[in-house]
Design a protein around this motif. Structure first.
Motif, PDB file in Angstrom:
ATOM      1  N   LYS A  99       0.817  -1.215   0.000  1.00 21.06           N
ATOM      2  CA  LYS A  99       0.000   0.000   0.000  1.00 21.06           C
ATOM      3  C   LYS A  99       0.850   1.264   0.000  1.00 21.06           C
ATOM      4  O   LYS A  99       0.348   2.361  -0.204  1.00 21.06           O
ATOM      5  CB  LYS A  99      -0.943  -0.001   1.193  1.00 21.06           C
ATOM      6  N   LYS A 101       2.682   2.146  -2.117  1.00 16.49           N
ATOM      7  CA  LYS A 101       2.577   2.676  -3.466  1.00 16.49           C
ATOM      8  C   LYS A 101       1.468   3.730  -3.523  1.00 16.49           C
ATOM      9  O   LYS A 101       1.614   4.760  -4.172  1.00 16.49           O
ATOM     10  CB  LYS A 101       2.280   1.531  -4.444  1.00 16.49           C
ATOM     11  N   THR A 102       0.390   3.428  -2.806  1.00 17.28           N
ATOM     12  CA  THR A 102      -0.705   4.392  -2.750  1.00 17.28           C
ATOM     13  C   THR A 102      -0.217   5.702  -2.146  1.00 17.28           C
ATOM     14  O   THR A 102      -0.540   6.779  -2.621  1.00 17.28           O
ATOM     15  CB  THR A 102      -1.861   3.832  -1.881  1.00 17.28           C
ATOM     16  N   THR A 105       1.656   7.747  -4.611  1.00 15.80           N
ATOM     17  CA  THR A 105       0.796   8.399  -5.620  1.00 15.80           C
ATOM     18  C   THR A 105       0.114   9.625  -5.010  1.00 15.80           C
ATOM     19  O   THR A 105      -0.048  10.639  -5.687  1.00 15.80           O
ATOM     20  CB  THR A 105      -0.285   7.434  -6.178  1.00 15.80           C
ATOM     21  N   ASP A 165      -4.520   8.218  -8.543  1.00 12.09           N
ATOM     22  CA  ASP A 165      -4.397   7.030  -9.393  1.00 12.09           C
ATOM     23  C   ASP A 165      -3.757   7.334 -10.740  1.00 12.09           C
ATOM     24  O   ASP A 165      -3.273   6.423 -11.417  1.00 12.09           O
ATOM     25  CB  ASP A 165      -5.781   6.395  -9.621  1.00 12.09           C
ATOM     26  N   ARG A 166      -3.727   8.603 -11.134  1.00  8.65           N
ATOM     27  CA  ARG A 166      -3.095   8.910 -12.419  1.00  8.65           C
ATOM     28  C   ARG A 166      -1.605   8.530 -12.392  1.00  8.65           C
ATOM     29  O   ARG A 166      -0.980   8.375 -13.427  1.00  8.65           O
ATOM     30  CB  ARG A 166      -3.282  10.380 -12.802  1.00  8.65           C
ATOM     31  N   VAL A 168      -0.373   5.787 -10.811  1.00  9.44           N
ATOM     32  CA  VAL A 168      -0.189   4.364 -10.508  1.00  9.44           C
ATOM     33  C   VAL A 168       0.788   3.703 -11.475  1.00  9.44           C
ATOM     34  O   VAL A 168       1.624   2.893 -11.095  1.00  9.44           O
ATOM     35  CB  VAL A 168      -1.553   3.625 -10.490  1.00  9.44           C
ATOM     36  N   GLN A 169       0.732   4.100 -12.739  1.00  6.69           N
ATOM     37  CA  GLN A 169       1.645   3.486 -13.718  1.00  6.69           C
ATOM     38  C   GLN A 169       2.819   4.401 -14.076  1.00  6.69           C
ATOM     39  O   GLN A 169       3.372   4.299 -15.169  1.00  6.69           O
ATOM     40  CB  GLN A 169       0.861   3.096 -14.958  1.00  6.69           C
TER      41      GLN A 169
END
Ligand code: HEM
Length: 189
Positions: A99, A101-102, A105, A165-166, A168-169
């Motif tokens: 998480k 990673k969240t 972001t 979320d934009r 995330v990648q």
């Protein structure tokens, strides 16, 4: 600003003079003071340099981090309120690491919407070509970070929305392959 820094410096110098501390101290201020009182004339820094060093670290290091943390916590809190309605709170567990990673972001999205450094300036030393643009020597150029990070051409029509979320990648995906459109820390030296 100068006066308050001078006051802080004076207090530390007095403390060192009456032997309260072995030296000026091992923190950042202590190191700057050591450089100010260097016995080697060539290495010794001036009062102005000492004050400037303190100002730089305060604004470059403290204000920036402070601002982005404040916005991140604010957004994070709002995000959690929404999420909490959907899922029950869990105790920390190894799976929680994913998480993080969240978190990154959310930090990136805070840095995009509210960059602590809103614009970067450079003076052009010699004529330079930037694609179709020829910039003559001695011109000062401003890169308006805040505007670029709110530009729909790079970020899409939802540019004004808080959407971690934009990221995330990664930045390339978030910026429609214009990675220089995300420049909260500038793009290097
Ligand atoms: C979220 C936190 C931070 C952000 C957004 C940020 C942003 C920036 C940006 C955009 C620049 C480039 C300015 C330019 O080239 O004109 C810069 C340079 C600099 N930052 Fe930060 N910064 C942050 C944290 C820090 C911290 C924690 C420190 C030190 C403890 C620091 C020290 C510096 C210094 C010394 C420079 C100048 C480097 C040079 O001379 O080229 N910054 N920062």
């Amino acid at each position: 600003m100068r006066n308050s820094i001078r006051e802080i410096i004076k207090k530390r110098e007095e403390k060192a003079a009456i032997g309260d501390e072995e030296s000026f101290g091992g923190d950042y201020l202590g190191l700057v003071l050591k450089a100010r009182h260097d016995s080697n004339d060539e290495k010794r820094i001036s009062v102005d340099e000492m004050v400037d060093e303190c100002k730089t670290i305060y604004f470059a290091g403290h204000e920036t981090t402070n601002t982005v943390l404040a916005w991140t916590v604010f957004f994070w809190h709002s995000t959690l309120i929404v999420k909490r309605k959907q899922e029950r709170r869990q105790n920390p567990n190894p799976g929680g690491i994913a998480k993080l990673k969240t978190v990154s972001t959310i930090i990136n999205e805070s840095l995009r919407l509210y960059p602590p450094v809103v614009s970067i300036e450079r003076k052009v030393n010699r004529e330079v070509r930037l694609e179709k643009l020829i910039v003559p020597a001695n011109v000062e150029v401003a890169f308006p970070t805040l505007a670029i990070q709110h530009e729909p051409e790079f970020w899409g029509q939802d540019v004004q929305l808080f959407k971690p979320d934009r990221f995330v990648q990664g930045v390339a995906k978030a910026t429609n392959n214009s990675i220089a459109a995300f420049l909260p820390f500038a793009t290097g030296p």
